[in-house]
Design a protein around this motif. Structure first.
Motif, PDB file in Angstrom:
ATOM      1  N   LEU A  24      -9.487  -6.846  35.370  1.00 28.97           N
ATOM      2  CA  LEU A  24      -9.686  -8.631  35.066  1.00 28.97           C
ATOM      3  C   LEU A  24      -8.759  -8.444  34.993  1.00 28.97           C
ATOM      4  O   LEU A  24      -7.773  -9.931  35.107  1.00 28.97           O
ATOM      5  CB  LEU A  24      -9.409  -7.660  33.243  1.00 28.97           C
ATOM      6  N   ALA A  25      -6.992  -8.115  35.109  1.00 27.54           N
ATOM      7  CA  ALA A  25      -6.112  -8.894  35.465  1.00 27.54           C
ATOM      8  C   ALA A  25      -5.887  -9.872  36.617  1.00 27.54           C
ATOM      9  O   ALA A  25      -4.857 -10.603  36.438  1.00 27.54           O
ATOM     10  CB  ALA A  25      -4.209  -7.983  35.149  1.00 27.54           C
ATOM     11  N   MET A  26      -5.945  -9.273  37.880  1.00 25.00           N
ATOM     12  CA  MET A  26      -6.501  -9.236  39.179  1.00 25.00           C
ATOM     13  C   MET A  26      -7.003 -10.571  38.599  1.00 25.00           C
ATOM     14  O   MET A  26      -6.703 -11.865  40.175  1.00 25.00           O
ATOM     15  CB  MET A  26      -7.213  -8.504  39.723  1.00 25.00           C
ATOM     16  N   ILE A  27      -7.909 -11.050  38.401  1.00 29.02           N
ATOM     17  CA  ILE A  27      -8.795 -11.847  38.054  1.00 29.02           C
ATOM     18  C   ILE A  27      -8.676 -12.648  36.971  1.00 29.02           C
ATOM     19  O   ILE A  27      -8.356 -13.953  38.262  1.00 29.02           O
ATOM     20  CB  ILE A  27     -10.793 -11.375  37.545  1.00 29.02           C
ATOM     21  N   ALA A  28      -7.686 -12.824  36.517  1.00 33.35           N
ATOM     22  CA  ALA A  28      -7.315 -13.723  35.541  1.00 33.35           C
ATOM     23  C   ALA A  28      -5.915 -14.333  36.213  1.00 33.35           C
ATOM     24  O   ALA A  28      -6.097 -15.398  36.172  1.00 33.35           O
ATOM     25  CB  ALA A  28      -6.813 -13.652  34.550  1.00 33.35           C
ATOM     26  N   VAL A  29      -5.189 -13.344  36.650  1.00 28.78           N
ATOM     27  CA  VAL A  29      -4.081 -13.853  37.919  1.00 28.78           C
ATOM     28  C   VAL A  29      -4.896 -15.016  38.675  1.00 28.78           C
ATOM     29  O   VAL A  29      -4.337 -15.854  39.432  1.00 28.78           O
ATOM     30  CB  VAL A  29      -3.089 -13.454  38.109  1.00 28.78           C
ATOM     31  N   LEU A  30      -5.749 -14.270  39.358  1.00 33.17           N
ATOM     32  CA  LEU A  30      -6.725 -14.968  40.613  1.00 33.17           C
ATOM     33  C   LEU A  30      -6.591 -15.992  40.400  1.00 33.17           C
ATOM     34  O   LEU A  30      -6.779 -17.240  41.185  1.00 33.17           O
ATOM     35  CB  LEU A  30      -7.426 -14.425  41.700  1.00 33.17           C
ATOM     36  N   SER A  31      -7.538 -16.842  39.181  1.00 35.83           N
ATOM     37  CA  SER A  31      -8.106 -17.825  38.981  1.00 35.83           C
ATOM     38  C   SER A  31      -6.802 -18.940  38.198  1.00 35.83           C
ATOM     39  O   SER A  31      -7.152 -20.630  38.520  1.00 35.83           O
ATOM     40  CB  SER A  31      -8.808 -17.636  37.538  1.00 35.83           C
ATOM     41  N   LEU A  32      -5.959 -18.170  37.578  1.00 34.48           N
ATOM     42  CA  LEU A  32      -4.594 -19.286  37.813  1.00 34.48           C
ATOM     43  C   LEU A  32      -4.371 -19.839  38.744  1.00 34.48           C
ATOM     44  O   LEU A  32      -3.435 -21.281  39.190  1.00 34.48           O
ATOM     45  CB  LEU A  32      -3.601 -18.377  37.005  1.00 34.48           C
ATOM     46  N   SER A 106      -0.077  -0.324  37.507  1.00 35.20           N
ATOM     47  CA  SER A 106       1.205  -0.365  38.172  1.00 35.20           C
ATOM     48  C   SER A 106       1.727  -0.560  39.154  1.00 35.20           C
ATOM     49  O   SER A 106       2.077  -0.657  40.341  1.00 35.20           O
ATOM     50  CB  SER A 106       2.434   1.210  37.740  1.00 35.20           C
ATOM     51  N   SER A 107       0.287  -0.009  39.860  1.00 42.03           N
ATOM     52  CA  SER A 107      -0.026  -0.284  41.575  1.00 42.03           C
ATOM     53  C   SER A 107       0.308  -1.893  41.886  1.00 42.03           C
ATOM     54  O   SER A 107       0.136  -2.128  43.515  1.00 42.03           O
ATOM     55  CB  SER A 107      -0.977   0.111  41.833  1.00 42.03           C
ATOM     56  N   ILE A 108      -0.464  -2.785  41.154  1.00 46.01           N
ATOM     57  CA  ILE A 108      -0.952  -4.004  41.248  1.00 46.01           C
ATOM     58  C   ILE A 108       0.338  -5.281  40.782  1.00 46.01           C
ATOM     59  O   ILE A 108      -0.509  -6.282  40.669  1.00 46.01           O
ATOM     60  CB  ILE A 108      -2.245  -4.673  40.699  1.00 46.01           C
ATOM     61  N   THR A 109       1.700  -4.242  40.006  1.00 42.28           N
ATOM     62  CA  THR A 109       2.403  -5.436  39.826  1.00 42.28           C
ATOM     63  C   THR A 109       3.029  -6.088  40.862  1.00 42.28           C
ATOM     64  O   THR A 109       3.305  -7.677  40.080  1.00 42.28           O
ATOM     65  CB  THR A 109       3.145  -4.162  39.105  1.00 42.28           C
ATOM     66  N   THR A 110       3.318  -5.834  42.036  1.00 41.33           N
ATOM     67  CA  THR A 110       3.810  -6.852  43.050  1.00 41.33           C
ATOM     68  C   THR A 110       2.787  -7.948  43.505  1.00 41.33           C
ATOM     69  O   THR A 110       3.181  -9.502  43.583  1.00 41.33           O
ATOM     70  CB  THR A 110       3.903  -5.921  44.081  1.00 41.33           C
TER      71      THR A 110
END
Length: 134
Positions: A24-32, A106-110
Motif C-alpha cells: 500500500l505504501a508503494m502504491i501510494a507513493v507511486l500514485s503521488l 524496510s526493504s523498500i525504504t530506498t
C-alpha cells in the motif's frame, strides 16, 4: 494501481507478498509521483492534444527504459544504470521486492525515498512554472 493488484490477486491468484502495508505504501507513493508528473505536464502543455502527446511519449519512453516492457536484467549494464533516472524502475524494483521476495517496509525504504524525491522534483518544477506564468 490497487485495482490492478486486486484483480491479479483475485482472478490469477497472484501473491501480493507478506506485507500488505508495504504494498500500500508503494502504491501510494507511486500514485503521488504520477500525480506530481501530471501536474507538471499540465502546466507545460498548451493544449489537450499536446498534453496527450507529452504524456504518451513520457510514459512509453520511461516504461521501456525503466524495465516494465523488457526486464532490466536483459538489458546491457549501461542501460540498467540509465534506467535509474526514471521512476518506473524504482517502483518496479520496489514491487518486486514486496511480491517476489516477500519484502517488507524496510526493504523498500530506498525505493520509497527515491520516488518521493521524484515527486518533490516534479512538484517544485510545477510551482516554478506556476510562478513564472503569472
Amino acid at each position: 494501481i490497487l485495482l490492478l493488484f486486486l484483480f491479479g490477486s483475485l482472478v490469477f491468484k497472484m501473491s501480493l507478498g507478506k506485507d500488505i502495508y508495504a504494498l500500500l505504501a508503494m502504491i501510494a507513493v507511486l500514485s503521488l509521483c504520477s500525480t506530481s508528473l501530471g501536474a507538471l505536464l499540465s502546466l507545460v502543455a498548451k493544449t489537450d492534444s499536446q498534453l496527450t502527446g507529452y504524456s504518451l511519449f513520457i510514459v512509453l519512453f520511461s516504461a521501456a527504459l525503466g524495465g516494465t516492457m523488457v526486464p532490466l536484467r536483459l538489458m546491457p549494464e549501461m542501460m540498467q544504470k540509465i534506467a535509474k533516472v526514471v521512476p518506473q524502475s524504482w517502483a518496479l524494483e520496489g514491487f518486486q521486492k514486496i511480491i517476489v521476495s516477500n519484502g517488507n517496509m524496510s526493504s523498500i525504504t530506498t525505493n520509497i525515498t527515491v520516488l518521493l524525491g521524484f515527486s518533490l522534483a516534479f512538484l517544485v518544477c510545477a510551482l516554478i512554472l506556476i510562478r513564472t506564468k503569472k
